[in-house]
Design an enzyme around this catalytic site. Structure first.
Site, PDB file in Angstrom:
ATOM      1  N   GLU A   1     -10.553  -0.149  -1.534  1.00 34.26           N
ATOM      2  CA  GLU A   1     -10.423   0.931  -0.860  1.00 34.26           C
ATOM      3  C   GLU A   1     -11.250   2.139  -1.307  1.00 34.26           C
ATOM      4  OE1 GLU A   1      -7.076   2.598   1.001  1.00 34.26           O
ATOM      5  OE2 GLU A   1      -5.836   0.653   0.917  1.00 34.26           O
TER       6      GLU A   1
ATOM      7  N   CYS B   1      -5.203   6.429   8.265  1.00 33.48           N
ATOM      8  CA  CYS B   1      -4.972   5.627   7.340  1.00 33.48           C
ATOM      9  C   CYS B   1      -3.679   4.575   8.083  1.00 33.48           C
ATOM     10  CB  CYS B   1      -4.124   6.137   6.123  1.00 33.48           C
ATOM     11  SG  CYS B   1      -3.298   5.017   4.870  1.00 33.48           S
ATOM     12  N   GLY B   2      -4.029   3.243   8.108  1.00 36.07           N
ATOM     13  CA  GLY B   2      -3.199   2.437   9.126  1.00 36.07           C
ATOM     14  C   GLY B   2      -1.769   2.186   8.358  1.00 36.07           C
TER      15      GLY B   2
ATOM     16  N   ASN C   1     -12.572   5.691   9.856  1.00 39.72           N
ATOM     17  CA  ASN C   1     -12.975   5.721   8.672  1.00 39.72           C
ATOM     18  C   ASN C   1     -13.717   4.658   8.232  1.00 39.72           C
ATOM     19  OD1 ASN C   1     -10.974   3.826   8.842  1.00 39.72           O
ATOM     20  ND2 ASN C   1     -10.152   4.135   6.932  1.00 39.72           N
TER      21      ASN C   1
ATOM     22  N   ASN D   1      -6.332  10.476  -0.669  1.00 40.08           N
ATOM     23  CA  ASN D   1      -6.758   9.311  -1.440  1.00 40.08           C
ATOM     24  C   ASN D   1      -6.183   9.409  -2.841  1.00 40.08           C
ATOM     25  OD1 ASN D   1      -7.646   7.251   0.475  1.00 40.08           O
ATOM     26  ND2 ASN D   1      -9.515   8.315   0.496  1.00 40.08           N
TER      27      ASN D   1
ATOM     28  N   HIS E   1     -16.081   1.155   7.147  1.00 39.31           N
ATOM     29  CA  HIS E   1     -15.481  -0.230   6.606  1.00 39.31           C
ATOM     30  C   HIS E   1     -16.920  -1.076   6.478  1.00 39.31           C
ATOM     31  CE1 HIS E   1     -11.206   0.377   6.688  1.00 39.31           C
ATOM     32  NE2 HIS E   1     -11.401   1.238   7.666  1.00 39.31           N
TER      33      HIS E   1
ATOM     34  N   CYS F   1      -4.589  -3.000   3.408  1.00 37.34           N
ATOM     35  CA  CYS F   1      -5.378  -1.699   4.112  1.00 37.34           C
ATOM     36  C   CYS F   1      -5.175  -2.144   5.687  1.00 37.34           C
ATOM     37  CB  CYS F   1      -6.665  -1.829   3.798  1.00 37.34           C
ATOM     38  SG  CYS F   1      -7.580  -0.559   4.444  1.00 37.34           S
TER      39      CYS F   1
ATOM     40  N   THR G   1      -6.149   0.082   8.309  1.00 34.33           N
ATOM     41  CA  THR G   1      -7.476   0.087   8.955  1.00 34.33           C
ATOM     42  C   THR G   1      -8.497  -0.877   8.585  1.00 34.33           C
ATOM     43  OG1 THR G   1      -8.489   1.676   7.478  1.00 34.33           O
ATOM     44  CG2 THR G   1      -7.495   2.651   9.323  1.00 34.33           C
ATOM     45  N   GLY G   2      -8.561  -1.356   7.435  1.00 35.21           N
ATOM     46  CA  GLY G   2      -9.320  -2.375   6.945  1.00 35.21           C
ATOM     47  C   GLY G   2      -9.189  -3.685   7.680  1.00 35.21           C
TER      48      GLY G   2
ATOM     49  N   ASN H   1       0.944  -1.045  -0.027  1.00 34.12           N
ATOM     50  CA  ASN H   1      -0.186  -0.025   0.044  1.00 34.12           C
ATOM     51  C   ASN H   1       0.914   1.279   0.112  1.00 34.12           C
ATOM     52  OD1 ASN H   1      -2.582   1.046   2.303  1.00 34.12           O
ATOM     53  ND2 ASN H   1      -2.597   1.287   0.224  1.00 34.12           N
TER      54      ASN H   1
HETATM   55  N1  LIG Z   1      -8.867   4.693   1.506  1.00 31.65           N
HETATM   56  C1  LIG Z   1      -9.265   4.830   2.724  1.00 31.65           C
HETATM   57  C2  LIG Z   1      -7.931   5.552   3.404  1.00 31.65           C
HETATM   58  C3  LIG Z   1      -6.480   4.701   3.513  1.00 31.65           C
HETATM   59  C4  LIG Z   1      -6.764   3.598   4.405  1.00 31.65           C
HETATM   60  C5  LIG Z   1      -5.703   2.342   4.015  1.00 31.65           C
HETATM   61  N2  LIG Z   1      -4.673   2.609   3.123  1.00 31.65           N
HETATM   62  C6  LIG Z   1      -5.056   1.835   5.315  1.00 31.65           C
HETATM   63  O1  LIG Z   1      -4.108   1.512   5.313  1.00 31.65           O
HETATM   64  O2  LIG Z   1      -6.049   2.240   6.412  1.00 31.65           O
HETATM   65  C7  LIG Z   1     -10.401   5.606   3.284  1.00 31.65           C
HETATM   66  O3  LIG Z   1     -10.700   6.492   2.269  1.00 31.65           O
HETATM   67  O4  LIG Z   1     -11.079   5.631   4.346  1.00 31.65           O
END
Ligand SMILES: N[C@H](CCC[C@H](N)C(=O)O)C(=O)O
Length: 275
Positions: free
Chosen positions: A209, A73-74, A158, A64, A160, A218, A220-221, A11
């Site tokens: 994402e 963003c994690g 954010n 983004n 999910h 991801c 946070t994902g 990422n």
């Molecule tokens: N696209 C995500 C932000 C980046 C999250 C992702 N890259 C991570 O590592 O958490 C959003 O719009 O909430």
């Protein structure tokens, strides 16, 4: 305009430092799509901008690839910590203000792992946000295109939508991820995670994402997926998340309700944008 390219499990981000360069005239929301384009620009999933904070050592702004600005963003915060370690006197413990609160990444130079306390998950539908009348959205059936997916909604700052499937390799992520990202149940859109249970301590995950499309990882994902797995009785609280770009270790503490994430992040190259 100087930049550093970094990646966390593939990422990848273009980082600009407003403490070193005057970036006041730059509109990064407008510039992001061009810079993130993998043919006409540098190529990345998003931008990270280092800014001054009144409350912490630094402020991390995330943009983004489509120019939208997420709360957190994690993988990005691990890349941010790596950048600070390499460029600000080997500081391995820093505080970073974000739209999702102040984060405290800790970099261990011995094993190149960065651990981040990602805070508490948010499950109240109105705060995710997701349109759902119950107390928490767990395994709720959502029709999209020719399918119906059971979605668990979690925010890590954010939004999910987490979906458990038998085989992630069989999911058409670009079609269903994109359709769910902009589904009307998510008023601020959402990141969509497709997860396959390997054991009570391990999952395989693919992610579409918000504002970036399918990425290799991801952060946070991965946190949201671990929380969703515990809430729906599929997972214990320490989870290894297998992503296309590598492994994240997630733990959701039963006592303080906080989620921790551990994984790598590296600088790849430095350069100069010719505007
Ligand atoms: N696209 C995500 C932000 C980046 C999250 C992702 N890259 C991570 O590592 O958490 C959003 O719009 O909430």
């Amino acid at each position: 305009m100087n930049f550093v390219k970094l990646e966390g499990l593939g990422n990848d981000f273009i980082l600009f430092d407003a403490l070193k360069d005057d970036l006041s005239a730059i509109n990064f929301h407008e510039l992001a799509p061009k810079l993130c384009n993998r043919h006409f620009g540098i190529g990345a999933d998003g931008l990270l901008i280092v800014r001054k904070s009144e409350k912490a050592d630094f402020y991390m702004q995330v943009i983004n690839a489509d120019g939208s600005e997420p709360q957190m963003c994690g993988n990005g915060i691990r890349c941010f910590a790596r950048y600070v370690y390499e460029n600000y006197a080997k500081k391995s413990v820093i505080s970073v203000e974000t739209l999702a609160g102040i984060m405290l990444p800790v970099l261990d130079p011995k094993n190149n792992i960065i651990e981040v306390d990602m805070g508490e998950p948010i499950l109240e539908p109105a705060r995710v946000p997701v349109k759902f009348s119950g107390e928490k959205m767990l395994n709720a059936p959502v029709p999209v295109l020719d399918q119906t997916f059971a979605i668990t909604a979690v925010s890590m700052g954010n939004p999910h939508g987490v979906i458990f499937v038998a085989d992630v390799s069989a999911v058409n992520v670009p079609v269903y991820g994109a359709a769910l990202e902009t589904h009307e149940i998510f008023p601020e859109k959402a990141n969509i995670e497709f997860c396959q249970i390997l054991s009570r301590g391990e999952i395989k995950m693919r992610v579409w994402e918000r504002g970036a499309g399918e990425t290799l990882a991801c952060g946070t994902g991965a946190c949201a997926a671990a929380v969703a797995g515990v809430l729906t009785g599929r997972l214990d609280r320490d989870v290894t998340v297998q992503l296309a770009g590598g492994i994240l270790k997630i733990s959701w503490d039963a006592d303080d309700n906080r989620v921790s994430m551990s994984g790598p992040a590296f600088q790849v190259f430095k350069g100069e944008v010719v505007l």
